[in-house]
Write an enzyme that holds these catalytic residues in place. Sequence first.
Site, PDB file in Angstrom:
ATOM      1  N   TYR A   8       0.796  -1.228   0.000  1.00 29.14           N
ATOM      2  CA  TYR A   8       0.000   0.000   0.000  1.00 29.14           C
ATOM      3  C   TYR A   8       0.830   1.280   0.000  1.00 29.14           C
ATOM      4  CZ  TYR A   8      -4.646  -2.024   0.436  1.00 29.14           C
ATOM      5  OH  TYR A   8      -5.831  -2.663   0.180  1.00 29.14           O
TER       6      TYR A   8
ATOM      7  N   LYS B 231       2.295 -15.477   3.633  1.00 29.87           N
ATOM      8  CA  LYS B 231       2.586 -16.364   2.500  1.00 29.87           C
ATOM      9  C   LYS B 231       4.094 -16.593   2.526  1.00 29.87           C
ATOM     10  CE  LYS B 231       1.422 -18.491  -1.359  1.00 29.87           C
ATOM     11  NZ  LYS B 231       0.561 -19.694  -1.410  1.00 29.87           N
TER      12      LYS B 231
ATOM     13  N   ASP C  32      -3.695 -18.359   1.395  1.00 28.36           N
ATOM     14  CA  ASP C  32      -4.613 -19.095   0.515  1.00 28.36           C
ATOM     15  C   ASP C  32      -5.397 -20.132   1.325  1.00 28.36           C
ATOM     16  OD1 ASP C  32      -2.141 -20.354   0.852  1.00 28.36           O
ATOM     17  OD2 ASP C  32      -2.056 -21.184  -1.176  1.00 28.36           O
TER      18      ASP C  32
ATOM     19  N   ASP D 257      -6.692  -6.711   3.648  1.00 26.30           N
ATOM     20  CA  ASP D 257      -7.755  -6.097   2.842  1.00 26.30           C
ATOM     21  C   ASP D 257      -8.642  -7.177   2.240  1.00 26.30           C
ATOM     22  OD1 ASP D 257      -9.175  -4.120   1.327  1.00 26.30           O
ATOM     23  OD2 ASP D 257      -8.037  -4.797  -0.415  1.00 26.30           O
TER      24      ASP D 257
ATOM     25  N   ASP E 154     -12.821  -8.588   3.437  1.00 32.26           N
ATOM     26  CA  ASP E 154     -14.036  -8.662   2.613  1.00 32.26           C
ATOM     27  C   ASP E 154     -14.652 -10.053   2.756  1.00 32.26           C
ATOM     28  OD1 ASP E 154     -13.881  -6.074   1.657  1.00 32.26           O
ATOM     29  OD2 ASP E 154     -14.092  -6.639  -0.450  1.00 32.26           O
TER      30      ASP E 154
HETATM   31  C1  IPM Z   1     -10.748  -0.999   2.718  1.00 33.93           C
HETATM   32  C2  IPM Z   1     -10.842  -0.476   1.310  1.00 33.93           C
HETATM   33  C3  IPM Z   1      -9.623   0.375   1.011  1.00 33.93           C
HETATM   34  C4  IPM Z   1      -8.388  -0.494   1.165  1.00 33.93           C
HETATM   35  C5  IPM Z   1      -9.633   1.080  -0.348  1.00 33.93           C
HETATM   36  C6  IPM Z   1     -10.900   1.899  -0.556  1.00 33.93           C
HETATM   37  C7  IPM Z   1      -8.406   1.916  -0.563  1.00 33.93           C
HETATM   38  O1  IPM Z   1     -10.967  -1.517   0.400  1.00 33.93           O
HETATM   39  O2  IPM Z   1     -10.730  -0.178   3.649  1.00 33.93           O
HETATM   40  O3  IPM Z   1     -10.713  -2.219   2.908  1.00 33.93           O
HETATM   41  O4  IPM Z   1      -7.972  -1.133   0.204  1.00 33.93           O
HETATM   42  O5  IPM Z   1      -7.828  -0.514   2.251  1.00 33.93           O
HETATM   43 MN    MN Z   2     -11.073  -3.478   1.336  1.00 30.76          MN
END
Ligand code: IPM
Ligand code: MN
Length: 335
Positions: A130, A181, A214, A238, A242
Amino acid sequence: MTSGSGAHRIAVIGGDGIGPDVTREALKVVEAAGVAIETVEFDLGGQRYLRDGEVLSDATLDELRGFDAILLGAVGHPDVPPGVIERGLLLKLRFDLDLYVNHRPFVGTAPGHSEPHDFVVVRENTEGPYVGEGGFLRKGTPHEVATQGSVNTRMGAERAIRYAFELAARRERKHVTLVHKTNVLTFAGDLWMRAFEDVAAEFPDIGTAYNHVDAATIYFVQDPHRYDVIVTDNLFGDILTDLGGAVSGGVGRASSANLNPARTGPSMFEPVHGSAPDIAGQNKADPTAAILSAAMMLDFLGEADAAARIRAACDEPVTGSTTHVGDTIAGRVRD
Ligand code: IPM
Ligand code: MN
């Protein structure tokens, strides 16, 4: 808005799309919990950028430093090229305010399971891929080269890992899993593993495990109960969070805290979801993730009792319009 001495000073960045709508409900619930806050709104995000070109000026950043916390809705606008707002606003805040931990809790019952899981992902939030290391060579030609490095400092990995162990020490199961990893990323993974083992040695009562990232994606779906606290690098975190949201009742409930545990400046609280421009302004977005993020903010500000009441009020999911969900949860908090 409640003001007066002792009120927590909160900078509110509603942002784009559904961001302002869900943030409004979160503040409504905070007030229902009886916590004195003083809010100042900052008009930032893609919409603002399209209007006058400001993403985040140094002056605005300095102003934000003076607050006790920042509550963020969502940023991102379909007419703004990728990266402008993400790098220029969200990541700039994470980096410049040294919000080195991204704390993302997941409580829910995964599809195909009958018992709820309860784990936290501690995502390193200031390093890894990042940082924006790299660039182009011969851009736009057939010989184009693009590099994108991953920066891993011993200090950066260690402070995220230490936060994870300190967190686990306060939880019932007292267990930390490192996710990385190491079999392929033999430099970064090696540094992370050594930092993990060294910190683990300071916490003899905390159990530990290691998973490749993974494999972790399989366990998130098939065996999420194995996890208590997970610590991982910025990009793995990240992606995993999700998935964590998806197996814990949906991203509509996923909350997060960008923390500066050293408290050298404000921490920032935001739902994991994005700005969802397709449903903006339609009173359709679920504000629960923003409300739970506000509860994390209250915890960090020392308002543990109000935070617990808000979390309890969110236990039983509410469906319906944005304002209906906010009003219902606010009502439960008041009772
Ligand atoms: C998150 C989002 C951000 C990230 C993006 C919007 C830059 O996906 O907070 O998880 O990748 O950290
Ligand atoms: Mn994210």
